[in-house]
Design an enzyme around this catalytic site. Structure first.
Site, PDB file in Angstrom:
ATOM      1  N   TYR A  29      25.893  10.924  10.728  1.00  0.00           N
ATOM      2  CA  TYR A  29      27.191  10.685  11.367  1.00  0.00           C
ATOM      3  C   TYR A  29      27.223   9.350  12.102  1.00  0.00           C
ATOM      4  O   TYR A  29      28.272   8.728  12.236  1.00  0.00           O
ATOM      5  CB  TYR A  29      27.565  11.867  12.285  1.00  0.00           C
ATOM      6  CG  TYR A  29      28.058  13.046  11.466  1.00  0.00           C
ATOM      7  CD1 TYR A  29      27.199  14.091  11.102  1.00  0.00           C
ATOM      8  CD2 TYR A  29      29.360  13.077  10.977  1.00  0.00           C
ATOM      9  CE1 TYR A  29      27.633  15.129  10.305  1.00  0.00           C
ATOM     10  CE2 TYR A  29      29.813  14.122  10.182  1.00  0.00           C
ATOM     11  CZ  TYR A  29      28.954  15.144   9.838  1.00  0.00           C
ATOM     12  OH  TYR A  29      29.394  16.167   9.036  1.00  0.00           O
ATOM     13  N   GLN A  86      42.828  15.852   7.704  1.00  0.00           N
ATOM     14  CA  GLN A  86      41.488  16.434   7.506  1.00  0.00           C
ATOM     15  C   GLN A  86      40.427  15.375   7.807  1.00  0.00           C
ATOM     16  O   GLN A  86      39.240  15.664   7.804  1.00  0.00           O
ATOM     17  CB  GLN A  86      41.324  16.919   6.066  1.00  0.00           C
ATOM     18  CG  GLN A  86      42.328  17.990   5.673  1.00  0.00           C
ATOM     19  CD  GLN A  86      42.306  18.240   4.185  1.00  0.00           C
ATOM     20  OE1 GLN A  86      41.552  19.083   3.688  1.00  0.00           O
ATOM     21  NE2 GLN A  86      43.127  17.488   3.447  1.00  0.00           N
ATOM     22  N   ASP A 119      38.237  10.100  10.844  1.00  0.00           N
ATOM     23  CA  ASP A 119      38.391   8.725  11.339  1.00  0.00           C
ATOM     24  C   ASP A 119      39.625   8.665  12.246  1.00  0.00           C
ATOM     25  O   ASP A 119      40.427   9.599  12.276  1.00  0.00           O
ATOM     26  CB  ASP A 119      38.520   7.735  10.161  1.00  0.00           C
ATOM     27  CG  ASP A 119      39.764   7.971   9.304  1.00  0.00           C
ATOM     28  OD1 ASP A 119      39.632   8.137   8.075  1.00  0.00           O
ATOM     29  OD2 ASP A 119      40.877   7.994   9.870  1.00  0.00           O
ATOM     30  N   HIS A 167      39.498  18.744  11.089  1.00  0.00           N
ATOM     31  CA  HIS A 167      38.042  18.773  10.910  1.00  0.00           C
ATOM     32  C   HIS A 167      37.294  17.971  11.952  1.00  0.00           C
ATOM     33  O   HIS A 167      36.143  17.594  11.759  1.00  0.00           O
ATOM     34  CB  HIS A 167      37.691  18.292   9.489  1.00  0.00           C
ATOM     35  CG  HIS A 167      38.181  19.246   8.442  1.00  0.00           C
ATOM     36  ND1 HIS A 167      38.413  18.874   7.139  1.00  0.00           N
ATOM     37  CD2 HIS A 167      38.516  20.563   8.512  1.00  0.00           C
ATOM     38  CE1 HIS A 167      38.864  19.918   6.460  1.00  0.00           C
ATOM     39  NE2 HIS A 167      38.937  20.959   7.273  1.00  0.00           N
ATOM     40  N   GLY A 206      46.532  11.841  -0.252  1.00  0.00           N
ATOM     41  CA  GLY A 206      45.088  11.557  -0.268  1.00  0.00           C
ATOM     42  C   GLY A 206      44.201  12.757  -0.071  1.00  0.00           C
ATOM     43  O   GLY A 206      43.122  12.645   0.504  1.00  0.00           O
ATOM     44  N   THR A 207      44.638  13.921  -0.578  1.00  0.00           N
ATOM     45  CA  THR A 207      43.756  15.088  -0.472  1.00  0.00           C
ATOM     46  C   THR A 207      43.775  15.870  -1.779  1.00  0.00           C
ATOM     47  O   THR A 207      44.806  16.041  -2.401  1.00  0.00           O
ATOM     48  CB  THR A 207      44.144  16.026   0.702  1.00  0.00           C
ATOM     49  OG1 THR A 207      43.315  17.203   0.654  1.00  0.00           O
ATOM     50  CG2 THR A 207      45.600  16.442   0.667  1.00  0.00           C
ATOM     51  N   SER A 208      42.576  16.342  -2.162  1.00  0.00           N
ATOM     52  CA  SER A 208      42.485  17.107  -3.418  1.00  0.00           C
ATOM     53  C   SER A 208      42.863  18.573  -3.191  1.00  0.00           C
ATOM     54  O   SER A 208      42.842  19.381  -4.111  1.00  0.00           O
ATOM     55  CB  SER A 208      41.048  17.035  -3.941  1.00  0.00           C
ATOM     56  OG  SER A 208      40.163  17.626  -2.978  1.00  0.00           O
TER      57      SER A 208
HETATM   58  N1  APR Z   1      45.264   6.684  -2.284  1.00  0.00           N
HETATM   59  C1  APR Z   1      45.627   7.989  -2.239  1.00  0.00           C
HETATM   60  N2  APR Z   1      44.827   9.008  -2.629  1.00  0.00           N
HETATM   61  C2  APR Z   1      43.599   8.662  -3.103  1.00  0.00           C
HETATM   62  C3  APR Z   1      43.149   7.325  -3.176  1.00  0.00           C
HETATM   63  C4  APR Z   1      44.044   6.318  -2.745  1.00  0.00           C
HETATM   64  N3  APR Z   1      43.692   5.016  -2.786  1.00  0.00           N
HETATM   65  N4  APR Z   1      41.882   7.332  -3.698  1.00  0.00           N
HETATM   66  C5  APR Z   1      41.564   8.633  -3.925  1.00  0.00           C
HETATM   67  N5  APR Z   1      42.600   9.430  -3.583  1.00  0.00           N
HETATM   68  C6  APR Z   1      42.715  10.885  -3.661  1.00  0.00           C
HETATM   69  C7  APR Z   1      41.878  11.529  -4.746  1.00  0.00           C
HETATM   70  O1  APR Z   1      42.564  11.509  -5.982  1.00  0.00           O
HETATM   71  C8  APR Z   1      41.746  12.952  -4.190  1.00  0.00           C
HETATM   72  O2  APR Z   1      42.858  13.752  -4.563  1.00  0.00           O
HETATM   73  O3  APR Z   1      42.232  11.401  -2.452  1.00  0.00           O
HETATM   74  C9  APR Z   1      41.779  12.741  -2.676  1.00  0.00           C
HETATM   75  C10 APR Z   1      40.412  12.878  -2.031  1.00  0.00           C
HETATM   76  O4  APR Z   1      39.999  14.221  -2.168  1.00  0.00           O
HETATM   77  P1  APR Z   1      38.623  14.670  -1.476  1.00  0.00           P
HETATM   78  O5  APR Z   1      37.583  13.641  -1.749  1.00  0.00           O
HETATM   79  O6  APR Z   1      38.388  16.098  -1.858  1.00  0.00           O
HETATM   80  O7  APR Z   1      38.933  14.584   0.092  1.00  0.00           O
HETATM   81  P2  APR Z   1      39.701  15.635   0.990  1.00  0.00           P
HETATM   82  O8  APR Z   1      40.756  16.357   0.199  1.00  0.00           O
HETATM   83  O9  APR Z   1      40.150  14.903   2.206  1.00  0.00           O
HETATM   84  O10 APR Z   1      38.532  16.664   1.390  1.00  0.00           O
HETATM   85  C11 APR Z   1      38.865  17.678   2.333  1.00  0.00           C
HETATM   86  O11 APR Z   1      36.550  18.307   2.450  1.00  0.00           O
HETATM   87  O12 APR Z   1      34.368  17.656   2.573  1.00  0.00           O
HETATM   88  C12 APR Z   1      35.395  18.130   3.291  1.00  0.00           C
HETATM   89  O13 APR Z   1      35.691  17.885   5.586  1.00  0.00           O
HETATM   90  C13 APR Z   1      35.768  17.193   4.379  1.00  0.00           C
HETATM   91  O14 APR Z   1      37.971  16.734   5.258  1.00  0.00           O
HETATM   92  C14 APR Z   1      37.214  16.822   4.044  1.00  0.00           C
HETATM   93  C15 APR Z   1      37.689  17.977   3.203  1.00  0.00           C
END
Ligand code: APR
Length: 232
Positions: free
Chosen positions: A55, A88, A91, A106, A174-176
């Protein structure tokens, strides 16, 4: 007329163009590290120094980066809307871009807390990026990241749900949508709300989402400009 309420639900993708890695994209953080080795209470019990170092590196990276056009555009929405950011991300880029109301589901890498009992009550801002073994809270427990690890409770969840239940507009960026209970908050938004998804990849969302398949730094300013051009 009362200002409409916008909920922005963001994940790692919104910070990708600021240089902070995502988790599940190819080359994402969890490809390099085994989640169980760095982001669980068991990892902390097993090797607190290694978790602290992991971290520290992420905190250093966060402090060295800056918000991007997507973070700034979201802050602009406050001119015309009541805006609550539910992120989530750990930062502080939303805050540094000017967003006034940010809920971190988170946790926050810019804060540390006691690793002792009843730790939820005391957070300490971490100006310097490096926490050292031996940095302890007033009760003498080692300081740990104020981050929600896998298997830990999500203390801000109820507050986030109470906010999204009043949404007129929901923007998911920006989240999956892979991680629960965080991803589940979208189901609490009113059915009559307007829904937008901004992501360069295909993300599995219901058909009522308006999908903008773009990077955040393009898609978010584009949507914000549309929303700000609407008559208040
Ligand atoms: N702009 C927008 N979206 C983007 C970009 C971009 N430039 N680059 C990637 N992405 C998308 C990807 O397509 C994906 O859908 O951002 C998403 C990232 O997904 P993850 O990596 O799974 O991140 P997240 O959804 O925030 O994960 C949730 O999982 O590991 C834990 O605590 C951690 O908060 C995190 C949580």
């Amino acid at each position: 007329m009362a200002k409409q309420k916008i909920i922005v639900f963001s994940g790692a993708g919104i910070s990708a163009e600021s240089g902070l890695g995502t988790f599940r994209d190819s080359g994402g953080l969890w490809e390099k590290y085994n989640i169980e080795e760095v982001a669980t209470p068991e990892a902390w019990e097993r090797d607190p120094a290694m978790v602290t170092e992991f971290y520290n590196m992420r905190r250093k990276q966060c402090y060295e980066t800056s918000p991007n056009a997507a973070h700034y555009a979201i802050a602009e929405l406050e001119k015309q809307y009541r805006v609550e950011v539910i992120t989530q991300n750990i930062d502080d880029l939303h805050e540094r871009a000017g967003s006034s109301n940010v809920i971190h589901l988170h946790g926050e890498i810019s804060k540390v807390k006691s690793s002792g009992p009843n730790a939820e009550k005391q957070y300490f801002p971490q100006e310097n990026w490096e926490v050292k073994m031996g940095d302890v809270c007033p009760e003498g427990y080692q300081l740990r990241p104020h981050v929600v690890w896998f298997g830990e409770a999500v203390p801000m969840l109820d507050r986030a749900i109470a906010q999204i239940e009043e949404a007129d507009i929901v923007i998911v960026v920006g989240t999956s949508l892979n991680v629960y209970p965080a991803a589940g908050i979208i189901s609490y938004a009113p059915s009559q709300a307007q829904y937008y998804l901004i992501d360069p990849s295909e993300v599995n969302v219901p058909l009522y989402f308006n999908v903008i398949q773009e990077n955040a730094s393009i898609g978010v300013p584009y949507l914000v400009e549309k929303l700000l051009s609407k008559k208040p």
